[in-house]
Design an enzyme around this catalytic site. Structure first.
Site, PDB file in Angstrom:
ATOM      1  N   SER A  23      46.248  31.115  39.680  1.00 21.67           N
ATOM      2  CA  SER A  23      46.124  31.535  41.071  1.00 21.67           C
ATOM      3  C   SER A  23      45.288  30.529  41.870  1.00 21.67           C
ATOM      4  O   SER A  23      45.616  29.352  41.921  1.00 21.67           O
ATOM      5  CB  SER A  23      45.552  32.955  41.149  1.00 21.67           C
TER       6      SER A  23
ATOM      7  N   LYS B 221      50.382  34.640  32.812  1.00 21.41           N
ATOM      8  CA  LYS B 221      50.409  36.053  33.185  1.00 21.41           C
ATOM      9  C   LYS B 221      51.745  36.681  32.802  1.00 21.41           C
ATOM     10  O   LYS B 221      52.797  36.066  33.001  1.00 21.41           O
ATOM     11  CB  LYS B 221      50.177  36.171  34.698  1.00 21.41           C
TER      12      LYS B 221
ATOM     13  N   ASP C 103      47.574  30.481  48.440  1.00 22.42           N
ATOM     14  CA  ASP C 103      46.956  29.859  47.273  1.00 22.42           C
ATOM     15  C   ASP C 103      48.044  29.252  46.387  1.00 22.42           C
ATOM     16  O   ASP C 103      49.216  29.205  46.768  1.00 22.42           O
ATOM     17  CB  ASP C 103      46.081  30.856  46.530  1.00 22.42           C
TER      18      ASP C 103
ATOM     19  N   ASP D  22      50.279  34.218  46.052  1.00 20.59           N
ATOM     20  CA  ASP D  22      50.124  35.682  46.079  1.00 20.59           C
ATOM     21  C   ASP D  22      49.015  36.108  47.049  1.00 20.59           C
ATOM     22  O   ASP D  22      48.838  37.298  47.298  1.00 20.59           O
ATOM     23  CB  ASP D  22      49.897  36.258  44.677  1.00 20.59           C
ATOM     24  N   ARG D  23      48.298  35.125  47.623  1.00 26.16           N
ATOM     25  CA  ARG D  23      47.267  35.435  48.623  1.00 26.16           C
ATOM     26  C   ARG D  23      47.616  34.780  49.954  1.00 26.16           C
ATOM     27  O   ARG D  23      48.354  33.802  50.004  1.00 26.16           O
ATOM     28  CB  ARG D  23      45.896  34.941  48.161  1.00 26.16           C
TER      29      ARG D  23
ATOM     30  N   GLU E 293      41.042  43.711  49.177  1.00 31.14           N
ATOM     31  CA  GLU E 293      40.144  42.974  50.064  1.00 31.14           C
ATOM     32  C   GLU E 293      40.168  41.474  49.823  1.00 31.14           C
ATOM     33  O   GLU E 293      39.744  40.698  50.669  1.00 31.14           O
ATOM     34  CB  GLU E 293      38.717  43.516  49.905  1.00 31.14           C
TER      35      GLU E 293
END
Length: 539
Positions: A145, A155, A297, A301-302, A385
């Site tokens: 990540s 993963k 990223d 995924d962000r 968050e």
């Protein structure tokens, strides 16, 4: 003391990629050393080959363990496999494909030998399993990540498409360590003769039309910038611009396993966290050149959202805006579909949910908790968050069950196009309506014993009656949404809350805190939080 946070990386900050890859093949881990054994966190096994924590031995064993787990679970369909742009990702993919080939597992790699974002792989699994096959597919995402360039990550995503739960990851990790301890005698390997391919990019980008209103974005004539931060989404953004005829520029198309073009994070490390102002310093330079600029990223995924009038948005602020917008602009979603949040996300989301008349579904930290709801449509949005979220298609069916940073970045443009206001301006309206919360996460030193005790702490062990002058109304060690253990505690008043959880990687515990009163009140909450937790831990 001066800090280089937010400053461009220098030559001395860069890894030697050749040495990193050489260490992957040359170093052999000792699984009696806790730092060198296979450990699955919330997002798989991570580590560096330099530390004997992510090496060929690990990946061969983990892949064989996944094969054994598939057999145990009766999973016989294809395995989708993709990698990000980290230097260790391609060597790990090569090792994994050898093990999968020897075990006669049908593995599908990218058709163009491209990088594969986590959400694109999650979507591939979900689409396959929803389209009437007699077997079930699962997948492997090779990514650490947003971690620094020296790290690798591996993963497993089971047939539901999201992050594997702790039952699966514990089984796989235990089996992998057993295989390593037995010198890989039970690991099968063979050179793949023919590897099947899948067009992850084409399938994902085409399907985006079912979840994002591109007509509105195009009609508004928005000028959009996207920065993949050297990650797996780089060619996806190019295709999105072409396929949907958008005025979208990839502001930085470079891919470099050293990430030499990055600005340094808060601790002066190279890290691809798009929610960090230091990391996003180079993206912020484009703030006034575009209507929306976004960052992702390494595995996409962000998300990070930059607006001309607000700069880089706090992830909690954007999640609240996204919830407010989606639940008022997706008429086909179920009327009883809940709003999912992790219990360390902002209470602003609670207040938005209440104003919408929607049920709030509060779960422990970890995106895996949202998976069941995102599959059956009972939860239409799940967000955490740390700038990770996903939501349902326009028709209320599943999209991804893993975090999708590309999707949330595109949503910012849809919000701007449909409302005529930036997400920052919309958050200012929420502040006018509900108050202005101040949120921060800090670390407190803790021994390994204290961390273990905190992870098992029951809310009833908190004896304090007040927090920062207000009566405590909840002491939680289980999440309200699903009753799952939070691995720590959350203490709530009408005006503030804090949550304390042990770090999985350092001898600290994390204190998340929020106040609707102001900065000074937040400091008081944080100080008392440490006293309350230390007292409960017996010191």
């Amino acid at each position: 003391m001066t800090t280089r946070a937010g400053q461009p990386a220098q030559e001395t900050d860069l890894i030697n990629v050749e040495e990193l890859v050489a260490a992957y093949y040359e170093k052999v881990p000792d699984v009696t050393n806790p730092d060198q054994k296979v450990v699955f966190g919330t997002s798989g096994h991570r580590g560096s080959s330099f530390d004997s924590a992510f090496n060929e031995t690990h990946i061969a064993a983990i892949t064989q363990a996944i094969v054994d787990y598939r057999t145990e679970q009766g999973i016989t369909g294809p395995l989708f496999i993709g990698k990000d742009t980290h230097g260790l990702s391609r060597p790990a993919e090569t090792t994994a494909l050898e093990v999968l080939a020897a075990n006669n597992v049908r593995a599908l790699v990218d058709e163009f030998d491209d990088y594969v974002p986590t959400p694109a792989l999650s979507l591939a699994i979900i689409v396959y399993n929803a389209t009437g096959h007699d077997d079930q597919a699962d997948g492997i995402v090779i990514t650490p990540s947003h971690n620094p360039p020296r790290d690798g990550g591996f993963k497993y995503n089971p047939p539901h498409g999201g992050p594997a739960d702790s039952d699966a990851t514990s089984w796989i990790a235990d089996r992998a360590n057993e295989l390593i301890a037995n010198e890989l005698r039970d690991v099968k390997r063979a050179e793949p003769t023919a590897v099947e391919t899948y067009d992850y990019r084409g399938a994902y980008v085409a399907d985006l039309a079912n979840i994002i209103d591109f007509d509105a974005i195009r009609a508004a004539g928005l000028h959009i910038g996207a920065d993949p931060l050297g990650g797996a989404s780089v060619n996806y953004w190019k295709l999105i611009a072409e396929q949907y005829d958008l005025d979208l520029t990839v502001v930085n198309p470079r891919v470099d396993p050293q990430w030499g073009f990055m600005t340094l994070d808060w601790d002066e490390k190279i890290r691809m966290d798009p929610s960090s102002p230091s990391v996003m310093a180079s993206v912020l330079a484009y703030q006034h050149d575009y209507d929306i600029v976004t960052g992702n990223d390494a595995d996409a995924d962000r998300h990070g959202i930059v607006t001309p009038d607000g700069g880089l948005m706090n992830p909690n602020h954007y999640l609240a805006v996204a919830v407010q917008y989606l639940y008022t602009h997706r008429p086909e979603w179920r009327e009883d579909a809940a709003i999912g949040k992790t219990l360390v996300s902002s209470t602003m989301i609670d207040r938005v949910a209440e104003s919408l008349g929607r049920r709030l579904w509060e779960v422990p930290v970890g995106f895996k908790w949202f998976v069941p709801g995102l599959i059956d449509g009972s939860v239409a949005f799940g967000g955490e968050e740390s700038a990770g979220a996903s939501f349902l298609r326009k028709d209320g069916t599943s999209w991804t069950t893993d975090k999708d940073g590309i999707l949330l970045a595109l949503l910012a443009s849809e919000i701007r196009a449909v409302t005529g206001k930036s997400p920052s301006a919309l958050y200012a309206e929420l502040v006018e309506q509900f108050g202005d919360p101040v949120y921060q996460r800090v670390d407190a030193v803790a021994t390994k014993a204290q961390k273990a005790a905190l992870g098992k702490l029951n809310g009833s062990a908190i004896s304090a009656e007040t927090l920062a002058g207000d009566p405590i109304i909840a002491r939680l060690s289980e999440a309200p949404g699903n009753g799952a253990a939070v691995g720590g505690v959350k203490v709530v008043t009408e005006k503030a809350w804090f949550a304390a959880r042990p770090s999985g990687t350092e001898d600290v515990y994390k204190i998340y805190a929020e106040s609707f009163v102001g900065e000074e009140h937040l400091k008081q909450v944080q100080a008392e939080a440490k006293e309350i937790v230390d007292a409960a831990l017996g010191g």
